[in-house]
Design an enzyme around this catalytic site. Structure first.
Site, short mmCIF file in Angstrom:
data_model
loop_
_atom_site.label_atom_id
_atom_site.label_comp_id
_atom_site.label_asym_id
_atom_site.label_seq_id
_atom_site.Cartn_x
_atom_site.Cartn_y
_atom_site.Cartn_z
N ARG A 149 0.84 -1.19 0.00
CA ARG A 149 0.00 0.00 0.00
C ARG A 149 0.88 1.25 0.00
NH1 ARG A 149 -2.04 -3.55 3.96
NH2 ARG A 149 -4.18 -4.28 3.59
N HIS A 243 -3.06 2.50 -5.57
CA HIS A 243 -3.97 1.37 -5.31
C HIS A 243 -4.22 0.56 -6.57
CE1 HIS A 243 -6.81 -1.06 -3.16
NE2 HIS A 243 -7.73 -0.81 -4.07
N ARG A 246 -1.42 -1.81 -6.82
CA ARG A 246 -1.63 -2.94 -5.89
C ARG A 246 -2.61 -3.94 -6.50
NH1 ARG A 246 -1.52 -4.52 -0.41
NH2 ARG A 246 -3.52 -5.07 0.55
N HIS A 269 -3.64 -9.28 3.71
CA HIS A 269 -5.06 -9.28 4.04
C HIS A 269 -5.33 -10.21 5.22
CE1 HIS A 269 -6.46 -7.90 -0.22
NE2 HIS A 269 -6.22 -6.90 0.59
N TYR A 278 -10.02 -8.91 -5.97
CA TYR A 278 -9.05 -8.78 -7.04
C TYR A 278 -9.19 -9.87 -8.10
CZ TYR A 278 -6.68 -5.62 -3.80
OH TYR A 278 -6.38 -4.59 -2.95
#
Length: 299
Positions: A149, A243, A246, A269, A278
């Site tokens: 991040r 982001h 990512r 996560h 994702y």
């Protein structure tokens, strides 16, 4: 009566390990709600709230402040956390949001960069000579090859990088650490950067890994603008941010056969549910392969 707001802030910071910025956002939402109920009913207290008051705030935010459902849900989430805390410390016996259901929102599909765009961003762009150019390339490289991040990248220290093992330690949300392996190309660029960094004059934040041209810690606006600037040359996508990088990292790994659990660990996560957002691009790729390869599709 104990100052519930201050106690809640301490709880978020010390027990939940939330960042000061996150805790501040929760408190801002709580104070906005308190202001609303006291305007409606002078002397109203947070620990005496009923759901009708919450419902009134939702309507006020929607109609008067013209906030979208997503923004409203975020603010109500702050209230939910507050009343769970009050239950925990026995300041209330039931949460006024016990039966509340989140407002419906449209799912936003974040489009990742293609592999060609990722190649073009380092070959098409002109990077400045010396420290600045190496630093900018490293920022791009770290985002794409680690999936970290923006705040995590900014928070990297010199001690985060383990040259012996070829890994980097990332401090994620709620101060959770994870170790991410680095690719040889990233390690080579890190070595080049560290050599260029050693030639800087005065360094005001010597403990930080990635610095600006004045030897200071990076800020979030600088990192966002850097990413947006370089990708604007090679991509027509509306959203060009850290982001998205990512998201691109996760999508490209999944497209090339990585399992969901491994990607979950790399992203830091807490649950697979967070990682599954994702997978939509991977499913699109899988469908394309399936349609192109199955004999029935030719009939």
């Amino acid at each position: 009566m104990v100052d519930n707001k201050q106690a809640f802030a301490d709880y978020l910071l010390k027990e939940k390990n939330y960042s000061p910025l996150t805790a501040r956002a929760y408190l801002d939402d709580l104070c906005a709600f308190e202001k609303f109920i006291q305007q409606e009913e002078p002397g109203a207290q947070l620990h005496e709230v009923v759901y009708g008051q919450v419902r009134g705030w939702i309507i006020y935010m929607s109609e008067t402040e013209a906030l979208g459902n997503r923004s409203i849900n975020r603010k109500i989430s702050s209230l939910k956390s507050f009343y769970k805390f009050l239950l925990k410390i026995k300041q209330v016996t039931v949460s006024p949001l016990q039966k509340h259901k989140a407002l419906k929102t449209e799912k936003k599909v974040l489009v990742p960069f293609s592999e060609k765009e990722m190649q073009d961003v380092v070959t098409v762009n002109d990077f400045p000579a010396g420290f600045e150019g190496v630093r900018n390339r490293l920022v791009l490289e770290l985002f794409y090859t680690t999936g970290m991040r923006r705040a995590e990248l900014i928070g990297l220290t010199l001690n985060s990088y383990d040259a012996g093992n070829g890994t980097i330690k990332v401090l994620g949300k709620r101060n959770k650490e994870r170790i991410v392996p680095l690719l040889p190309c990233t390690i080579a660029l890190l070595k080049e950067y560290l050599q260029a960094r050693s030639g800087l004059g005065e360094v005001q934040n010597p403990e930080m890994l990635i610095l600006n041209n004045r030897g200071k810690k990076l800020n979030e606006t600088f990192v966002y603008r850097l990413i947006n600037c370089y990708f604007s040359v090679v991509s027509a996508k509306v959203k060009r941010s850290p982001h998205v990088l990512r998201h691109t990292f996760a999508t490209h790994l999944l497209n090339n056969g990585a399992d969901l659990n491994s990607v979950k660990e790399l992203l830091g996560h807490a649950s697979l549910a967070s990682t599954q957002v994702y997978t939509h691009s991977s499913l699109a790729e899988l469908k394309a392969v399936y349609k192109g390869a199955h004999p029935r599709n030719a009939q």
